[in-house]
Design a protein around this motif. Structure first.
Motif, PDB file in Angstrom:
ATOM      1  N   UNK A   1       0.831  -1.196   0.000  1.00 37.20           N
ATOM      2  CA  UNK A   1       0.000   0.000   0.000  1.00 37.20           C
ATOM      3  C   UNK A   1       0.866   1.247   0.000  1.00 37.20           C
ATOM      4  N   UNK A   2       0.277   2.410  -0.375  1.00 42.55           N
ATOM      5  CA  UNK A   2       1.056   3.644  -0.287  1.00 42.55           C
ATOM      6  C   UNK A   2       1.431   3.940   1.163  1.00 42.55           C
ATOM      7  N   UNK A   3       2.607   4.490   1.379  1.00 39.01           N
ATOM      8  CA  UNK A   3       3.053   4.860   2.712  1.00 39.01           C
ATOM      9  C   UNK A   3       3.192   6.370   2.816  1.00 39.01           C
TER      10      UNK A   3
ATOM     11  N   UNK B   1       7.970   2.950  -5.520  1.00 40.26           N
ATOM     12  CA  UNK B   1       8.738   4.076  -6.017  1.00 40.26           C
ATOM     13  C   UNK B   1       8.788   5.113  -4.902  1.00 40.26           C
ATOM     14  N   UNK B   2       9.878   5.872  -4.845  1.00 42.57           N
ATOM     15  CA  UNK B   2      10.024   6.898  -3.804  1.00 42.57           C
ATOM     16  C   UNK B   2       9.780   8.263  -4.433  1.00 42.57           C
TER      17      UNK B   2
ATOM     18  N   UNK C   1      -0.362  12.502 -10.349  1.00 44.24           N
ATOM     19  CA  UNK C   1      -0.136  13.362  -9.187  1.00 44.24           C
ATOM     20  C   UNK C   1       0.071  12.469  -7.971  1.00 44.24           C
ATOM     21  N   UNK C   2       1.182  12.676  -7.268  1.00 48.48           N
ATOM     22  CA  UNK C   2       1.540  11.806  -6.147  1.00 48.48           C
ATOM     23  C   UNK C   2       1.964  12.633  -4.939  1.00 48.48           C
ATOM     24  N   UNK C   3       1.631  12.137  -3.762  1.00 46.97           N
ATOM     25  CA  UNK C   3       2.075  12.741  -2.511  1.00 46.97           C
ATOM     26  C   UNK C   3       3.477  12.252  -2.184  1.00 46.97           C
ATOM     27  N   UNK C   4       4.194  13.038  -1.425  1.00 49.33           N
ATOM     28  CA  UNK C   4       5.517  12.627  -0.950  1.00 49.33           C
ATOM     29  C   UNK C   4       5.390  11.306  -0.205  1.00 49.33           C
ATOM     30  N   UNK C   5       6.338  10.408  -0.453  1.00 43.93           N
ATOM     31  CA  UNK C   5       6.321   9.123   0.233  1.00 43.93           C
ATOM     32  C   UNK C   5       6.614   7.977  -0.717  1.00 43.93           C
ATOM     33  N   UNK C   6       6.235   6.774  -0.318  1.00 38.67           N
ATOM     34  CA  UNK C   6       6.468   5.567  -1.109  1.00 38.67           C
ATOM     35  C   UNK C   6       5.139   5.077  -1.673  1.00 38.67           C
TER      36      UNK C   6
ATOM     37  N   UNK D   1      13.031   0.789  -7.792  1.00 36.14           N
ATOM     38  CA  UNK D   1      12.034   0.134  -6.944  1.00 36.14           C
ATOM     39  C   UNK D   1      12.633  -0.173  -5.584  1.00 36.14           C
ATOM     40  N   UNK D   2      11.789  -0.067  -4.566  1.00 40.50           N
ATOM     41  CA  UNK D   2      12.190  -0.326  -3.182  1.00 40.50           C
ATOM     42  C   UNK D   2      11.251  -1.351  -2.572  1.00 40.50           C
ATOM     43  N   UNK D   3      11.779  -2.119  -1.627  1.00 40.05           N
ATOM     44  CA  UNK D   3      10.978  -3.076  -0.866  1.00 40.05           C
ATOM     45  C   UNK D   3      10.862  -2.562   0.563  1.00 40.05           C
TER      46      UNK D   3
END
Length: 198
Positions: free
Chosen positions: A6-8, A46-47, A90-95, A131-133
């Protein structure tokens, strides 16, 4: 630990020792001739460094897509030579959780024995996509526990609010204390609140 999808919110991951963030292998296939056909899939986070609209491009031979938070941002289908397609979100700051798919199809008989080729290069802006885990601690809180803690911050409507709404209601001081590395944060109610909201 449990791999989450999920988005963080950035408070949930950055500077929080309870989360383990690891860079994954690059989701990329360099252009090359091949006799193989088949499917390749990647998933991870993605960060996003700041709130904003981000552009994404995928270079593909033959078809595939990039999906972010369950929504396809860029996609190509059908049999074709290496082609690029772009999209924005459009994305918020975060993962943010992402999936990538690539499928290399067989060369049509009418142009055989022209060599097959494979390519899949996803980009975020002008840089190759990373990509990040994230290994996340299991949330043992139920909504009643979270509500009791949130009532201490005078947040009475938690069940009907989004996570971002709650953070906006509480105010910026909590975020400032968190990202500044304040040692008091580590064992504070704010940490438990962060976990509750995740």
């Amino acid at each position: 630990m449990a791999i989450s999808t999920k988005p963080f919110h950035p408070l949930d991951v950055e500077n929080n020792r309870r989360y383990k963030v690891t860079k994954k292998e690059s989701p990329k296939i360099g252009w090359h001739k091949t006799e193989e056909t088949g499917v390749h899939d990647w998933e991870g986070y993605i960060r996003v460094p700041e709130d904003g609209t981000y552009n994404f491009t995928i270079q593909i031979d033959d078809n595939g897509y990039l999906e972010i938070n369950g929504e396809k941002v860029a996609e190509l289908t059908g049999l074709h030579s290496s082609t690029s397609v772009s999209g924005s979100k459009e994305l918020k700051k975060g993962f943010h959780y992402a999936k990538l798919h690539h499928e290399n199809l067989a060369v049509p008989e009418e142009i055989a024995p022209y060599p097959n080729a494979e390519e899949f290069v996803p980009k975020m802006g002008n840089s190759e996509l990373e990509l990040w885990e994230i290994d996340a601690p299991k949330n043992l809180w139920n909504i009643a526990n979270a509500q009791r803690l949130l009532e201490c911050y005078n947040v009475a409507d938690y069940p009907t609010m989004t996570t971002d709404d709650v953070w906006n209601y509480i105010g910026g001081w909590l975020n400032d204390s968190h990202v500044s590395g304040d040692a008091n944060y580590i064992n504070s109610c704010a940490l438990r609140l962060s976990i509750a909201l995740s």
